[in-house]
Scaffold this motif. Structure first.
Motif, PDB file in Angstrom:
ATOM      1  N   LEU A  81       0.814  -1.219   0.000  1.00 14.01           N
ATOM      2  CA  LEU A  81       0.000   0.000   0.000  1.00 14.01           C
ATOM      3  C   LEU A  81       0.841   1.259   0.000  1.00 14.01           C
ATOM      4  O   LEU A  81       0.328   2.366  -0.128  1.00 14.01           O
ATOM      5  CB  LEU A  81      -0.899   0.019   1.242  1.00 14.01           C
ATOM      6  CG  LEU A  81      -1.922  -1.103   1.380  1.00 14.01           C
ATOM      7  CD1 LEU A  81      -2.624  -1.011   2.724  1.00 14.01           C
ATOM      8  CD2 LEU A  81      -2.947  -1.026   0.252  1.00 14.01           C
ATOM      9  N   LYS A  82       2.163   1.094   0.141  1.00 14.65           N
ATOM     10  CA  LYS A  82       3.028   2.236   0.411  1.00 14.65           C
ATOM     11  C   LYS A  82       2.887   3.359  -0.634  1.00 14.65           C
ATOM     12  O   LYS A  82       2.624   4.508  -0.297  1.00 14.65           O
ATOM     13  CB  LYS A  82       4.481   1.760   0.469  1.00 14.65           C
ATOM     14  CG  LYS A  82       5.403   2.805   1.034  1.00 14.65           C
ATOM     15  CD  LYS A  82       6.784   2.251   1.242  1.00 14.65           C
ATOM     16  CE  LYS A  82       7.695   3.362   1.756  1.00 14.65           C
ATOM     17  NZ  LYS A  82       9.034   2.911   1.981  1.00 14.65           N
ATOM     18  N   PHE A  83       3.012   2.993  -1.908  1.00 17.79           N
ATOM     19  CA  PHE A  83       2.991   4.001  -2.965  1.00 17.79           C
ATOM     20  C   PHE A  83       1.652   4.740  -2.996  1.00 17.79           C
ATOM     21  O   PHE A  83       1.594   5.974  -2.963  1.00 17.79           O
ATOM     22  CB  PHE A  83       3.283   3.352  -4.320  1.00 17.79           C
ATOM     23  CG  PHE A  83       3.324   4.347  -5.445  1.00 17.79           C
ATOM     24  CD1 PHE A  83       4.382   5.229  -5.571  1.00 17.79           C
ATOM     25  CD2 PHE A  83       2.286   4.427  -6.373  1.00 17.79           C
ATOM     26  CE1 PHE A  83       4.419   6.163  -6.593  1.00 17.79           C
ATOM     27  CE2 PHE A  83       2.307   5.350  -7.386  1.00 17.79           C
ATOM     28  CZ  PHE A  83       3.379   6.225  -7.504  1.00 17.79           C
ATOM     29  N   ASN A  84       0.567   3.950  -3.048  1.00 20.79           N
ATOM     30  CA  ASN A  84      -0.775   4.555  -3.078  1.00 20.79           C
ATOM     31  C   ASN A  84      -1.007   5.451  -1.883  1.00 20.79           C
ATOM     32  O   ASN A  84      -1.599   6.525  -1.997  1.00 20.79           O
ATOM     33  CB  ASN A  84      -1.846   3.459  -3.080  1.00 20.79           C
ATOM     34  CG  ASN A  84      -2.111   2.992  -4.480  1.00 20.79           C
ATOM     35  OD1 ASN A  84      -1.738   3.674  -5.430  1.00 20.79           O
ATOM     36  ND2 ASN A  84      -2.733   1.833  -4.621  1.00 20.79           N
ATOM     37  N   THR A  85      -0.559   4.996  -0.721  1.00 21.41           N
ATOM     38  CA  THR A  85      -0.768   5.772   0.499  1.00 21.41           C
ATOM     39  C   THR A  85      -0.084   7.130   0.392  1.00 21.41           C
ATOM     40  O   THR A  85      -0.667   8.153   0.732  1.00 21.41           O
ATOM     41  CB  THR A  85      -0.197   5.009   1.702  1.00 21.41           C
ATOM     42  OG1 THR A  85      -0.830   3.741   1.749  1.00 21.41           O
ATOM     43  CG2 THR A  85      -0.441   5.757   2.986  1.00 21.41           C
ATOM     44  N   MET A  86       1.147   7.112  -0.118  1.00 21.18           N
ATOM     45  CA  MET A  86       1.873   8.377  -0.206  1.00 21.18           C
ATOM     46  C   MET A  86       1.189   9.336  -1.178  1.00 21.18           C
ATOM     47  O   MET A  86       0.992  10.518  -0.876  1.00 21.18           O
ATOM     48  CB  MET A  86       3.327   8.119  -0.625  1.00 21.18           C
ATOM     49  CG  MET A  86       4.128   7.590   0.551  1.00 21.18           C
ATOM     50  SD  MET A  86       5.638   6.848   0.047  1.00 21.18           S
ATOM     51  CE  MET A  86       6.778   8.096   0.285  1.00 21.18           C
ATOM     52  N   VAL A  87       0.808   8.815  -2.341  1.00 18.65           N
ATOM     53  CA  VAL A  87       0.132   9.666  -3.336  1.00 18.65           C
ATOM     54  C   VAL A  87      -1.168  10.219  -2.758  1.00 18.65           C
ATOM     55  O   VAL A  87      -1.437  11.429  -2.807  1.00 18.65           O
ATOM     56  CB  VAL A  87      -0.158   8.863  -4.624  1.00 18.65           C
ATOM     57  CG1 VAL A  87      -1.010   9.683  -5.570  1.00 18.65           C
ATOM     58  CG2 VAL A  87       1.136   8.472  -5.296  1.00 18.65           C
ATOM     59  N   ASN A  88      -1.984   9.324  -2.167  1.00 17.23           N
ATOM     60  CA  ASN A  88      -3.271   9.764  -1.614  1.00 17.23           C
ATOM     61  C   ASN A  88      -3.085  10.789  -0.511  1.00 17.23           C
ATOM     62  O   ASN A  88      -3.835  11.756  -0.419  1.00 17.23           O
ATOM     63  CB  ASN A  88      -4.052   8.574  -1.063  1.00 17.23           C
ATOM     64  CG  ASN A  88      -4.606   7.731  -2.180  1.00 17.23           C
ATOM     65  OD1 ASN A  88      -4.637   8.170  -3.331  1.00 17.23           O
ATOM     66  ND2 ASN A  88      -5.022   6.515  -1.879  1.00 17.23           N
ATOM     67  N   THR A  89      -2.072  10.571   0.333  1.00 14.96           N
ATOM     68  CA  THR A  89      -1.849  11.507   1.442  1.00 14.96           C
ATOM     69  C   THR A  89      -1.529  12.895   0.906  1.00 14.96           C
ATOM     70  O   THR A  89      -2.097  13.898   1.373  1.00 14.96           O
ATOM     71  CB  THR A  89      -0.686  11.013   2.325  1.00 14.96           C
ATOM     72  OG1 THR A  89      -0.974   9.682   2.724  1.00 14.96           O
ATOM     73  CG2 THR A  89      -0.522  11.881   3.544  1.00 14.96           C
ATOM     74  N   VAL A  90      -0.651  12.952  -0.091  1.00 17.74           N
ATOM     75  CA  VAL A  90      -0.297  14.258  -0.665  1.00 17.74           C
ATOM     76  C   VAL A  90      -1.540  14.919  -1.256  1.00 17.74           C
ATOM     77  O   VAL A  90      -1.820  16.105  -1.021  1.00 17.74           O
ATOM     78  CB  VAL A  90       0.803  14.095  -1.737  1.00 17.74           C
ATOM     79  CG1 VAL A  90       1.010  15.396  -2.485  1.00 17.74           C
ATOM     80  CG2 VAL A  90       2.093  13.645  -1.085  1.00 17.74           C
ATOM     81  N   LEU A  91      -2.323  14.131  -2.021  1.00 21.31           N
ATOM     82  CA  LEU A  91      -3.537  14.695  -2.640  1.00 21.31           C
ATOM     83  C   LEU A  91      -4.506  15.201  -1.580  1.00 21.31           C
ATOM     84  O   LEU A  91      -5.055  16.300  -1.701  1.00 21.31           O
ATOM     85  CB  LEU A  91      -4.236  13.629  -3.490  1.00 21.31           C
ATOM     86  CG  LEU A  91      -3.598  13.333  -4.837  1.00 21.31           C
ATOM     87  CD1 LEU A  91      -4.362  12.217  -5.534  1.00 21.31           C
ATOM     88  CD2 LEU A  91      -3.605  14.592  -5.709  1.00 21.31           C
ATOM     89  N   MET A  92      -4.702  14.398  -0.532  1.00 26.15           N
ATOM     90  CA  MET A  92      -5.663  14.802   0.501  1.00 26.15           C
ATOM     91  C   MET A  92      -5.188  16.041   1.244  1.00 26.15           C
ATOM     92  O   MET A  92      -5.980  16.928   1.555  1.00 26.15           O
ATOM     93  CB  MET A  92      -5.896  13.650   1.479  1.00 26.15           C
ATOM     94  CG  MET A  92      -6.756  12.563   0.886  1.00 26.15           C
ATOM     95  SD  MET A  92      -7.321  11.374   2.089  1.00 26.15           S
ATOM     96  CE  MET A  92      -5.824  10.556   2.509  1.00 26.15           C
TER      97      MET A  92
END
Lengths: 413, 119
Positions: free
Chosen positions: A201-212
């Motif tokens: 989940l690491k990559f998705n989590t980082m992208v989503n966190t930045v977007l959020m």
């Protein structure tokens, strides 16, 4: 055939309960079923307990409790598909209504508010809660369930806040502030911490966190987009100046009237009375507009300062009242009274040319509302502040024009 | 959750409701053990419904309004008989016709019925 005794029945029932089956109906179903098996299938010469132990594994893979869990799941999520369908419909309906509402609002069409409120309600109270319910079913991990639950609750808070803000309802800012603060400083870090350590989940989590964080940050920066206090303050100062000028002009008119010689005084009497009557009518509209919108009485309204008024409150009610010819105090009546006042001046000896630019009653064309009559332009889209300001301006002009009239009359002598 | 003496569980997954509903349509009212035995006899032991799958399904169908129940006391023990409701009858018919349509499609898809010219 072995007949199961009451004692044996009790023993089986106790064992079923001990193994984690809690629904009474299910307990009795299983008891009857086990008894049927024993009575029909138990070979002669085999001990009851031994046979019972050998058949009970037929009911499960690992433990009997599975049956209870499976039953609960089937019953609890019998509406699973109906829920999913409702979710899709609510999603489509709320997005369509919100978009349409926004378009209607931009073009000042009727029904914008209804669309926005319905869209907001179905999004906040049907779509988002259904997502929470379905997410709870689909997610395996308890932490994820909790994190998503918190996230969607905050989303409900924010979307209700946005709806309130759009509708100019009270508490909008506090709802949005709590929702967005919770989202940016509570949910996003929680989401990041609970997921970033899982490699898949690491990559998705980082992208989503930045977007959020970006979205949350933008909303944070935007939610107090009201009037700038500089604009507000300068407006207040300008209005204070105008009030001051109205007072001065009242005084000047009084002094000017007192200076008139007796024969002229009689000559201008009608006009002076017409000016006083018109000013009194204007003052009544002014007080009434404040009473209608500011939740106060007439005595307080007469002295209420513009700085202590709430802008935009009950604006539609005020507009309806001022545009209603049936009401005692309305814009059309005011227009008529101004025309009568002008007529009195003409009858008193001034020409129409003299009065050419006096109290302009022409309509206006604005980018936002197109071509409008005088009363529409000043009262049809008014807020209490714009009405009060315009009426003060009108009083000032009436005083100045009356003084001008007196000057002309004096010159004519 | 099936014990299938001849068929893989993947093959019959999703048919339990159809089997139970159709059986109750034919037989009127039945209790749990009776259903398992009846299926066993009818299919000559090729399909055996496990108790673990049967009871959750029966409870869900009852909760859904497809089945109604009556209780009978055998001594102190309670026996629960299941019977189709009107809604259940409708569902049973729908399920059976859906399944038969599925079987025909599968026959065609897997080329199980020798067609002229295929021989």
């Amino acid at each position: 055939m072995h007949r199961v005794s009451e004692k044996e029945e009790q023993l089986i029932l106790d064992d079923i309960k001990r193994r984690g089956v809690v629904t009474e109906d299910l307990q009795h179903n299983l008891l009857d079923h086990v008894c049927c098996i024993i009575e029909n299938e138990m070979p002669e010469g085999v001990s009851f307990l031994g046979f019972y132990e050998s058949i009970i594994p037929r009911f499960f893979n690992k433990e009997l409790k599975e049956l209870q869990v499976e039953t609960d799941n089937l019953i609890r999520f019998k509406n699973y598909y109906a829920m999913k369908k409702t979710l899709y419909i609510a999603g489509i309906v709320s997005s369509l209504m919100t978009i349409l509402g926004a378009i209607f609002k931009t073009f000042h069409l009727q029904g914008a508010s209804v669309l926005i409120v319905l869209g907001g309600l179905s999004f906040s109270f049907i779509f988002l809660p259904l997502i929470i319910a379905l997410k709870f079913k689909d997610e395996e991990s308890k932490t994820d369930k909790l994190v998503f639950g918190i996230g969607f609750l905050l989303a409900i808070l924010v979307s209700v806040g946005v709806m309130f803000k759009l509708m100019h309802w009270p508490m909008a800012n506090i709802l949005m502030q709590v929702g967005i603060t919770g989202f940016v400083f509570g949910y996003v870090p929680l989401y990041f911490i609970t997921r970033v350590r899982r490699p898949e989940l690491k990559f998705n989590t980082m992208v989503n966190t930045v977007l959020m964080l970006a979205c949350g940050g933008f909303l944070y920066a935007m939610f107090n987009l009201g009037h700038s206090h500089y604009v507000r303050d300068s407006f207040f100062v300008m209005h204070q100046n105008m009030r001051h000028q109205v007072d001065n002009s009242n005084q000047e008119l009084e002094e000017r009237t007192a200076e008139l010689n007796d024969s002229l005084k009689i000559d201008v009497q009608n006009v002076l009375e017409a000016t006083a009557a018109l000013k009194s009518y204007i003052e009544r509209i002014r007080v009434n507009s404040i009473v209608t919108t500011q939740n106060t009485n007439e005595v307080n309204a007469a002295t209420m300062n513009i700085t202590s008024m709430s802008w935009g409150v009950s604006a539609e009610r005020l507009q309806d009242e001022l545009m209603d010819p049936e009401k005692e105090l309305n814009g059309l009546e005011l227009k008529q009274k101004i025309l009568d006042w002008k007529k009195t001046i003409v009858e008193s000896g001034l020409s129409d040319e003299d009065l050419e630019h006096w109290v302009d009653l022409d309509g206006m064309t604005t980018l936002e509302f197109g071509k409008q009559s005088w009363e529409e332009a000043h009262f049809g889209h008014a807020t209490v502040v714009s009405v009060v300001t315009y009426l003060d301006q009108l009083s000032l002009e009436l005083n100045m024009r009356t003084i001008q009239y007196l000057n002309i009359k004096e010159e004519q002598r | 959750m099936y014990i299938c003496l001849m068929y893989s569980s993947e093959l019959i997954k999703g048919t339990l409701k159809t089997i139970v509903l159709n059986l109750l349509k034919e037989e009127g009212r039945m209790y749990g053990y009776e259903i398992t035995q009846r299926v066993k006899v009818l299919t000559e032991d090729k399909i055996q419904i496990t108790e673990g799958a049967l009871y959750p399904t029966l409870h869900a169908l009852e909760k859904n309004g497809e089945l109604e129940t009556e209780k009978e006391y055998i001594g102190k023990r309670v026996r629960k008989y299941y019977r189709l409701t009107d809604q259940g009858l409708e569902t049973a018919n729908d399920r059976v016709s859906e399944f038969s349509d599925f079987v025909n499609t599968m026959k065609f898809l897997l080329d199980l019925e020798p067609r002229l010219g295929n021989a």
